[in-house]
Design a protein around this motif. Sequence first.
Motif, PDB file in Angstrom:
ATOM      1  N   UNK A 186      -4.807 -33.629   4.911  1.00 33.16           N
ATOM      2  CA  UNK A 186      -4.474 -32.206   4.773  1.00 33.16           C
ATOM      3  C   UNK A 186      -3.153 -32.054   4.019  1.00 33.16           C
ATOM      4  N   UNK A 187      -2.181 -32.917   4.320  1.00 37.36           N
ATOM      5  CA  UNK A 187      -0.907 -32.888   3.591  1.00 37.36           C
ATOM      6  C   UNK A 187      -1.114 -33.221   2.115  1.00 37.36           C
ATOM      7  N   UNK A 188      -2.046 -34.124   1.831  1.00 41.22           N
ATOM      8  CA  UNK A 188      -2.353 -34.451   0.436  1.00 41.22           C
ATOM      9  C   UNK A 188      -2.954 -33.243  -0.277  1.00 41.22           C
ATOM     10  N   UNK A 189      -3.868 -32.556   0.387  1.00 44.17           N
ATOM     11  CA  UNK A 189      -4.478 -31.361  -0.214  1.00 44.17           C
ATOM     12  C   UNK A 189      -3.444 -30.255  -0.430  1.00 44.17           C
ATOM     13  N   UNK A 190      -2.453 -30.226   0.434  1.00 43.27           N
ATOM     14  CA  UNK A 190      -1.407 -29.209   0.357  1.00 43.27           C
ATOM     15  C   UNK A 190      -0.317 -29.572  -0.651  1.00 43.27           C
ATOM     16  N   UNK A 191      -0.349 -30.791  -1.163  1.00 41.86           N
ATOM     17  CA  UNK A 191       0.627 -31.217  -2.152  1.00 41.86           C
ATOM     18  C   UNK A 191       1.893 -31.827  -1.579  1.00 41.86           C
ATOM     19  N   UNK A 192       1.891 -32.152  -0.285  1.00 39.45           N
ATOM     20  CA  UNK A 192       3.083 -32.718   0.346  1.00 39.45           C
ATOM     21  C   UNK A 192       3.118 -34.249   0.320  1.00 39.45           C
ATOM     22  N   UNK A 193       1.958 -34.872   0.217  1.00 34.96           N
ATOM     23  CA  UNK A 193       1.832 -36.332   0.169  1.00 34.96           C
ATOM     24  C   UNK A 193       1.065 -36.678  -1.099  1.00 34.96           C
TER      25      UNK A 193
END
Length: 92
Positions: free
Chosen positions: A36-43
Amino acid sequence: MAKATAELTEHDEVVSARSLITFENVQLALAAGLEACQRNGDIDPAADARQLAGLLLAVHRGIEALGKAGFDENALRSMAETALAALPRPPR
């Protein structure tokens, strides 16, 4: 669960199997959160979320053990923050 795993898995196959399943499920939940963090651009989306989840699980278990050993809260918080800061960020 940590104590049961450490003390009983060598002698009790049921505890061993349940501990493994539980830790695998925790790792899957962490991986889902990281995805989810990857989809959000954080990871960084190129990072392997499952491997990162394993790292976070190991860090968490270590911090828990160090806390029980008497490390102070500030030191433990610093360890957690360092681990989180080491997660790969998206390229800029």
